[in-house]
Motif scaffolding. Structure first.
Motif, PDB file in Angstrom:
ATOM      1  N   ALA A 148     -68.586 -82.567 -22.170  1.00 28.03           N
ATOM      2  CA  ALA A 148     -68.180 -82.150 -20.825  1.00 28.03           C
ATOM      3  C   ALA A 148     -68.667 -80.735 -20.518  1.00 28.03           C
ATOM      4  CB  ALA A 148     -66.661 -82.232 -20.667  1.00 28.03           C
ATOM      5  N   VAL A 149     -68.577 -79.835 -21.497  1.00 24.14           N
ATOM      6  CA  VAL A 149     -69.058 -78.454 -21.300  1.00 24.14           C
ATOM      7  C   VAL A 149     -70.559 -78.472 -21.038  1.00 24.14           C
ATOM      8  CG1 VAL A 149     -69.412 -76.216 -22.414  1.00 24.14           C
ATOM      9  CG2 VAL A 149     -67.204 -77.371 -22.620  1.00 24.14           C
ATOM     10  N   GLU A 150     -71.309 -79.208 -21.852  1.00 22.57           N
ATOM     11  CA  GLU A 150     -72.763 -79.242 -21.680  1.00 22.57           C
ATOM     12  C   GLU A 150     -73.168 -79.999 -20.416  1.00 22.57           C
ATOM     13  OE1 GLU A 150     -74.632 -80.274 -25.440  1.00 22.57           O
ATOM     14  OE2 GLU A 150     -74.665 -78.118 -25.888  1.00 22.57           O
ATOM     15  N   ALA A 151     -72.409 -80.995 -19.993  1.00 21.48           N
ATOM     16  CA  ALA A 151     -72.703 -81.693 -18.740  1.00 21.48           C
ATOM     17  C   ALA A 151     -72.555 -80.747 -17.554  1.00 21.48           C
ATOM     18  CB  ALA A 151     -71.784 -82.905 -18.580  1.00 21.48           C
ATOM     19  N   ALA A 152     -71.602 -79.832 -17.638  1.00 23.19           N
ATOM     20  CA  ALA A 152     -71.355 -78.891 -16.547  1.00 23.19           C
ATOM     21  C   ALA A 152     -72.278 -77.677 -16.579  1.00 23.19           C
ATOM     22  CB  ALA A 152     -69.896 -78.422 -16.588  1.00 23.19           C
ATOM     23  N   HIS A 153     -72.729 -77.285 -17.779  1.00 24.10           N
ATOM     24  CA  HIS A 153     -73.470 -76.018 -17.909  1.00 24.10           C
ATOM     25  C   HIS A 153     -74.821 -76.145 -18.583  1.00 24.10           C
ATOM     26  CE1 HIS A 153     -69.991 -73.897 -16.419  1.00 24.10           C
ATOM     27  NE2 HIS A 153     -69.255 -74.647 -17.217  1.00 24.10           N
ATOM     28  N   GLY A 154     -75.240 -77.358 -18.909  1.00 23.11           N
ATOM     29  CA  GLY A 154     -76.534 -77.561 -19.563  1.00 23.11           C
ATOM     30  C   GLY A 154     -76.430 -77.321 -21.055  1.00 23.11           C
ATOM     31  N   PRO A 155     -77.518 -77.608 -21.787  1.00 24.22           N
ATOM     32  CA  PRO A 155     -77.524 -77.400 -23.235  1.00 24.22           C
ATOM     33  C   PRO A 155     -77.258 -75.933 -23.577  1.00 24.22           C
ATOM     34  CG  PRO A 155     -79.442 -78.649 -22.528  1.00 24.22           C
ATOM     35  CD  PRO A 155     -78.761 -78.156 -21.289  1.00 24.22           C
ATOM     36  N   LEU A 156     -76.382 -75.710 -24.515  1.00 27.66           N
ATOM     37  CA  LEU A 156     -75.969 -74.346 -24.845  1.00 27.66           C
ATOM     38  C   LEU A 156     -76.262 -73.967 -26.291  1.00 27.66           C
ATOM     39  CD1 LEU A 156     -72.579 -74.535 -22.979  1.00 27.66           C
ATOM     40  CD2 LEU A 156     -74.538 -73.132 -22.317  1.00 27.66           C
ATOM     41  N   GLY A 157     -76.826 -74.872 -27.062  1.00 27.41           N
ATOM     42  CA  GLY A 157     -77.072 -74.566 -28.472  1.00 27.41           C
ATOM     43  C   GLY A 157     -75.775 -74.647 -29.247  1.00 27.41           C
ATOM     44  N   ALA A 158     -75.630 -73.741 -30.189  1.00 29.52           N
ATOM     45  CA  ALA A 158     -74.436 -73.750 -31.057  1.00 29.52           C
ATOM     46  C   ALA A 158     -73.180 -73.434 -30.248  1.00 29.52           C
ATOM     47  CB  ALA A 158     -74.600 -72.740 -32.178  1.00 29.52           C
ATOM     48  N   LEU A 159     -72.155 -74.231 -30.467  1.00 32.70           N
ATOM     49  CA  LEU A 159     -70.859 -74.005 -29.825  1.00 32.70           C
ATOM     50  C   LEU A 159     -69.798 -73.883 -30.909  1.00 32.70           C
ATOM     51  CD1 LEU A 159     -71.058 -76.641 -26.949  1.00 32.70           C
ATOM     52  CD2 LEU A 159     -71.306 -74.169 -26.748  1.00 32.70           C
ATOM     53  N   ARG A 160     -68.791 -73.053 -30.632  1.00 35.63           N
ATOM     54  CA  ARG A 160     -67.672 -72.878 -31.560  1.00 35.63           C
ATOM     55  C   ARG A 160     -66.391 -73.310 -30.863  1.00 35.63           C
ATOM     56  NH1 ARG A 160     -66.276 -67.931 -32.255  1.00 35.63           N
ATOM     57  NH2 ARG A 160     -67.445 -67.080 -30.519  1.00 35.63           N
ATOM     58  N   LEU A 161     -65.421 -73.693 -31.648  1.00 40.13           N
ATOM     59  CA  LEU A 161     -64.096 -74.043 -31.149  1.00 40.13           C
ATOM     60  C   LEU A 161     -63.095 -73.110 -31.828  1.00 40.13           C
ATOM     61  CD1 LEU A 161     -64.819 -77.789 -31.477  1.00 40.13           C
ATOM     62  CD2 LEU A 161     -64.162 -76.719 -29.313  1.00 40.13           C
ATOM     63  N   PRO A 162     -62.946 -71.860 -31.330  1.00 42.96           N
ATOM     64  CA  PRO A 162     -62.092 -70.890 -32.013  1.00 42.96           C
ATOM     65  C   PRO A 162     -60.600 -71.225 -31.951  1.00 42.96           C
ATOM     66  CG  PRO A 162     -62.935 -69.977 -29.968  1.00 42.96           C
ATOM     67  CD  PRO A 162     -63.605 -71.302 -30.158  1.00 42.96           C
ATOM     68  N   GLN A 163     -60.226 -72.073 -31.008  1.00 35.39           N
ATOM     69  CA  GLN A 163     -58.806 -72.424 -30.888  1.00 35.39           C
ATOM     70  C   GLN A 163     -58.697 -73.864 -30.403  1.00 35.39           C
ATOM     71  OE1 GLN A 163     -56.658 -69.933 -28.171  1.00 35.39           O
ATOM     72  NE2 GLN A 163     -54.940 -71.318 -28.079  1.00 35.39           N
ATOM     73  N   VAL A 164     -57.965 -74.691 -31.133  1.00 34.45           N
ATOM     74  CA  VAL A 164     -57.737 -76.089 -30.752  1.00 34.45           C
ATOM     75  C   VAL A 164     -56.317 -76.470 -31.148  1.00 34.45           C
ATOM     76  CG1 VAL A 164     -58.388 -78.494 -31.136  1.00 34.45           C
ATOM     77  CG2 VAL A 164     -60.156 -76.731 -31.085  1.00 34.45           C
ATOM     78  N   LYS A 165     -55.641 -77.164 -30.246  1.00 33.30           N
ATOM     79  CA  LYS A 165     -54.298 -77.655 -30.546  1.00 33.30           C
ATOM     80  C   LYS A 165     -54.199 -79.096 -30.064  1.00 33.30           C
ATOM     81  CE  LYS A 165     -49.425 -76.730 -30.040  1.00 33.30           C
ATOM     82  NZ  LYS A 165     -48.422 -75.794 -29.572  1.00 33.30           N
ATOM     83  N   PHE A 166     -53.838 -79.995 -30.985  1.00 37.62           N
ATOM     84  CA  PHE A 166     -53.598 -81.396 -30.644  1.00 37.62           C
ATOM     85  C   PHE A 166     -52.092 -81.583 -30.485  1.00 37.62           C
ATOM     86  CE2 PHE A 166     -57.644 -81.466 -32.856  1.00 37.62           C
ATOM     87  CZ  PHE A 166     -58.402 -82.245 -32.001  1.00 37.62           C
ATOM     88  N   VAL A 167     -51.698 -82.166 -29.355  1.00 37.10           N
ATOM     89  CA  VAL A 167     -50.282 -82.317 -29.041  1.00 37.10           C
ATOM     90  C   VAL A 167     -49.824 -83.767 -29.176  1.00 37.10           C
ATOM     91  CG1 VAL A 167     -48.532 -81.933 -27.253  1.00 37.10           C
ATOM     92  CG2 VAL A 167     -50.457 -80.368 -27.466  1.00 37.10           C
ATOM     93  N   ARG A 168     -50.675 -84.696 -28.716  1.00 36.50           N
ATOM     94  CA  ARG A 168     -50.354 -86.121 -28.751  1.00 36.50           C
ATOM     95  C   ARG A 168     -51.610 -86.894 -29.133  1.00 36.50           C
ATOM     96  NH1 ARG A 168     -47.576 -83.993 -24.647  1.00 36.50           N
ATOM     97  NH2 ARG A 168     -45.366 -84.415 -24.548  1.00 36.50           N
ATOM     98  N   PRO A 169     -51.442 -88.080 -29.725  1.00 38.59           N
ATOM     99  CA  PRO A 169     -52.619 -88.872 -30.110  1.00 38.59           C
ATOM    100  C   PRO A 169     -53.226 -89.612 -28.920  1.00 38.59           C
ATOM    101  CG  PRO A 169     -50.622 -90.037 -30.727  1.00 38.59           C
ATOM    102  CD  PRO A 169     -50.192 -88.686 -30.191  1.00 38.59           C
ATOM    103  N   LEU A 170     -54.503 -89.913 -29.051  1.00 36.64           N
ATOM    104  CA  LEU A 170     -55.209 -90.785 -28.122  1.00 36.64           C
ATOM    105  C   LEU A 170     -55.471 -92.081 -28.862  1.00 36.64           C
ATOM    106  CD1 LEU A 170     -56.686 -91.201 -25.399  1.00 36.64           C
ATOM    107  CD2 LEU A 170     -58.758 -90.342 -26.533  1.00 36.64           C
ATOM    108  N   LEU A 171     -55.126 -93.191 -28.232  1.00 40.75           N
ATOM    109  CA  LEU A 171     -55.326 -94.502 -28.850  1.00 40.75           C
ATOM    110  C   LEU A 171     -56.603 -95.129 -28.309  1.00 40.75           C
ATOM    111  CD1 LEU A 171     -51.667 -95.853 -28.696  1.00 40.75           C
ATOM    112  CD2 LEU A 171     -52.788 -94.560 -30.532  1.00 40.75           C
TER     113      LEU A 171
END
Length: 99
Positions: A35-58
């Motif tokens: 979704a990030v790259e679809a909105a902003h084009g190819p960005l090369g290396a990406l980091r995820l410095p903060q992630v929180k999962f609250v509920r599962p996706l089935l």
């Protein structure tokens, strides 16, 4: 917002968890990066410095990804805040950073 559905026959599901499959967090995060790259084009290396999962996706459930630039997103290393929701209910949130 960008939507996605993980099919019930996705190769990541067997064993995650037998009898009650849950979409692995890494698969959800892959859709966030798409979704990030679809909105902003190819960005090369990406980091995820903060992630929180609250509920599962089935498998078979539709989820939506919302991204918004953070105040310093115009800098050399732009950053975005993301939310993954199902029917308005938060599943995961965090930040994506380029570079």
């Amino acid at each position: 917002m960008s939507g996605f559905v993980i099919a019930r026959d996705h190769p990541s599901l067997p064993g995650h968890f037998p009898g009650r499959p849950v979409v692995p967090g890494v698969v959800v995060l892959d859709r966030v990066l798409d979704a990030v790259e679809a909105a902003h084009g190819p960005l090369g290396a990406l980091r995820l410095p903060q992630v929180k999962f609250v509920r599962p996706l089935l498998p078979g459930q539709r989820a939506e990804v919302a991204i918004e630039p953070l105040a310093d997103a115009g800098a050399a290393s732009p950053r975005w805040r993301f939310r993954v929701e199902r029917d308005g209910e938060l599943l995961a949130s965090g930040e994506v950073a380029a570079g």
